[in-house]
Design a protein around this motif. Sequence first.
Motif, PDB file in Angstrom:
ATOM      1  N   THR A 177      38.595  46.457  42.780  1.00  0.00           N
ATOM      2  CA  THR A 177      39.006  44.892  43.100  1.00  0.00           C
ATOM      3  C   THR A 177      37.522  44.266  43.063  1.00  0.00           C
ATOM      4  O   THR A 177      36.559  44.993  43.668  1.00  0.00           O
ATOM      5  N   VAL A 203      45.713  43.190  43.562  1.00  0.00           N
ATOM      6  CA  VAL A 203      44.912  44.161  43.835  1.00  0.00           C
ATOM      7  C   VAL A 203      45.493  45.324  43.474  1.00  0.00           C
ATOM      8  O   VAL A 203      46.858  45.516  43.384  1.00  0.00           O
ATOM      9  N   GLY A 204      44.750  46.343  42.783  1.00  0.00           N
ATOM     10  CA  GLY A 204      45.520  47.670  42.197  1.00  0.00           C
ATOM     11  C   GLY A 204      46.515  48.135  43.439  1.00  0.00           C
ATOM     12  O   GLY A 204      46.127  48.237  44.651  1.00  0.00           O
ATOM     13  N   GLN A 252      47.007  46.882  32.103  1.00  0.00           N
ATOM     14  CA  GLN A 252      45.734  46.940  31.986  1.00  0.00           C
ATOM     15  C   GLN A 252      45.253  47.100  30.438  1.00  0.00           C
ATOM     16  O   GLN A 252      44.841  48.266  29.976  1.00  0.00           O
ATOM     17  N   HIS A 255      41.568  47.724  29.716  1.00  0.00           N
ATOM     18  CA  HIS A 255      40.604  48.411  30.480  1.00  0.00           C
ATOM     19  C   HIS A 255      39.882  49.512  29.655  1.00  0.00           C
ATOM     20  O   HIS A 255      40.517  50.582  28.977  1.00  0.00           O
ATOM     21  N   SER A 264      46.874  42.890  34.832  1.00  0.00           N
ATOM     22  CA  SER A 264      45.372  43.337  34.609  1.00  0.00           C
ATOM     23  C   SER A 264      44.400  43.211  35.656  1.00  0.00           C
ATOM     24  O   SER A 264      44.906  42.206  36.555  1.00  0.00           O
ATOM     25  N   SER A 265      43.663  43.782  36.045  1.00  0.00           N
ATOM     26  CA  SER A 265      42.935  43.783  36.999  1.00  0.00           C
ATOM     27  C   SER A 265      41.637  42.925  36.416  1.00  0.00           C
ATOM     28  O   SER A 265      40.863  42.367  37.659  1.00  0.00           O
TER      29      SER A 265
END
Lengths: 346, 535
Positions: free
Chosen positions: B192, B320-321, B460, B463, B491-492
């Motif tokens: 993050t 956040v993941g 993601q 990613h 998606s992050s």
Amino acid sequence: MNEMGWTERLRPYISLMFAIIASFTVGAFLLWILGINPLRAYQVLFEAGLGKLGITQTLIKMTPLLMISAGLMIVLSAGIWNLGEDGQFLIGAILVGVAAPIINAYLPKIPALLILGMIGFLGGAAWAIIPAVLRIWYGLNEIITTIMTDYLAIYLTSWLVKGPFRDPSVIPPQTPVIPLVRRIPQIWGGVHIGLIIGVVAVLGVHFLMRNSTIGWKILVVGKSIKTAVHTGIPVARLSMMAFLLSAGFAGLAGANGVLGVKGLFQGDWNPAYGFTAFALVYMARFKGGTVIFLAYFFSFLLLGGQMMSLRLGTPVFFVTILEGLMLIFFVVNEYLFQHVLERRRS
Amino acid sequence: MKTQLRINQPDLKGEGTGSPSNQEALVQMRGITKRFPGVVANDGIDLDLYPGEIHSLLGENGAGKTTLLNILSGIHQPDEGTISVRNEVVHFKSPHDALEHGIGTVYQHFALVPNLSVAENVILGLNTAWILDLKGAERRIQRTMEKFGLTIDPHLQVQYLSLGQQQRVEIVKVLFRKPKILLLDEPTSVLTPSEVGELFRMVKQLRAEGVGVVFITHKLHEVLELSDRITILRNGQRIGAVTPEELANQTHEEISNHIVQLMFGGVPEEETEGTYAPRVSEEIVLTLEGITILDSQGVAAVRNLSLELRAGEILGIAGVGGSGQKELLEAIAGQLPVAQGNIRLGERLGEIDLTNKGVPFAMKMGIAYITDDRIGEGIITDLSVAENSVIRRIDKRPMSRWMLLRWQAIFDFANSLIGAFDIKVPSPQILAGTLSGGNIQKLLLARELSADPTVLMCNQPTHGLDVKTAQFVWKTLREQASMGAAILLISSDLDELLKLSNRVGVMYNGELLEVLSIEAADRETVGRLMLGERS
């Protein structure tokens, strides 16, 4: 279905040959320690399997190995280690031994044989239900549970044949003898149709695992449960199917033993084909043709081993040692090959 | 200590690669060539690393960055070329050899034992004594972490940590061995923004102590923030570098234009906003009503979540993941059971209940799901590309008939996907595991889109992909939306979300805090929500 170089293609065969040669070399050393001339011993070993009697006996012996291997090819592809072949074999065998006189009384030969074969198959499969359920729904390690149910089966069948299932008209504990005319039809000198069924089963499984939708999906489950779940492949159902099919084939081998070779179920009978079948399926890398070759070769060794112990007084388990050595060398070879290939690449 | 002090003076740094300097290079790689079957992954690459320097490696996916790193960390052995560490020529046979020379590596894929504690993972492989001194190790680990401002309880089992925390364990594992050279392979991709900041502070601290750092990333702004020197790879060759002097004297914009020029042979075409006109209809395709999903420990991963998804829209979910996004997608896809609430599909044909109906039913109803775990969950690495491409449709004609596979049809289908999605693979019979990350993602995209989904879910989607492939993915998603598919995007990468989405939802700790229109969703607003602060 993948492109490979010729070294990759030949690798399993070369590694197999190496394993056989190496195990015989170490075996020779062991014989020498025992004070037996290894050359003479191997001469006896090989002579036993040649000639008409040797060949027919080998073919008879390989039949149950083929059937069990066919099952193992399925269940191991699914990533499940069913090691309970021996127990499943015995349960199939004893049920057939008990049911045969009853069914023979009501049905003509061929339908009776078909139904008895089915009883053997279903009996073997039924014996695997508990380990299969424990593994698939409760995540219990099937290696442990199948070995445990093996012992249960050995003592259960031993008790049954000495108690409730015993033929009271004879002294030794056994089920009623099936008359020769009601046994599996023979092809040649004691070799019966079971052999053909075994060969067809191995080749059929080999083909269907790679070319049928169900076989291919079982393969996917064996390679990655996560991907199977993600792509909607019914993992539990297919695992169950693979587990029970393999147990069924072991039970069928039991039926084959009773209907084709012995004609009855005898007290304390346990031929323990499971380990041999397991070793040979692995060494054949699930390839049908190689499985058949190795089943023949291992039966050939078994026969020769008996002859050796008869003539030279070697321990009866000497060929089991050879088999074990072969498996070890096979694994070592595989590792070395991998290593050498990687070296050459880098 | 003395040498380290001297090292930190910038005027002592060498100029460019291979130039004589009064400062000794930590690592000199010369003419490194590495071939894999069918590709030259590294083609005569030179690389220098000086003490107290952060050296970034940039390049597209498949440019050879990871291979070069793996050679330096002892995983691969070069076919040609030499490596010297502190002027001593070395031949690493294994990562252990590299470690002995002070080279520590944090890989993209972690190598942690899930059911061991943090401390046990850190000391694993350190054979210092016969008797295991776990207490002492824990103390020393605590000290190492304190020094770098890292915080993890060393008693915790690794399997309960988030990806970001797991990475910290990997880093601690390396730092614990006191490396002189630190290799980082895409360390920020699982982090993050605040974790990225923490990582950067730590890397800078290591630099100040004279450690040489090699850093791989796809994010240009990270490179510019951190690097003292940049090397750019393309197709296995070193095609350019940015020296410390250039970094000091040029603006970020000049440098980034220069780098993009080198990497892609031209500035990537920025899509003008006008070319993409979202056509969101009023038709609600997917309705989630108060769903709660439990994870394997029985803890609620998603709590009382309601959502409506319209045809033709891209709904981005930020967070956040580990805030429950993955579980949300898995439940819709039928992979994970819903404990409470329901999932309904469509208005057009009357509503269809999707709740707990399983994956095959969801697939049949037009739900497609592109997982973030491409290798572990998306494909089967040791089956062919062709087989992977038909995995969801193997029971359908023409892939099979009378329950028998029809290989010709399967290969034809795979070839059509390979052509349509420009998947770089010599033949559909190649094992899927040999493809690069970008090509695996294209394969998954192709497989999922070939079913003409009404709802497409992506986790993601870009990613770890290079800019070109990422742009391809973005274009494809927009096309799908404009053709009427409803897209749920996780998606992050906040920029990606804001760029693609029509609406942005933010998940925090299993709850959907808010769904913002794209006009209202700026980085600060979304970022604050991600940290759980309701406005």
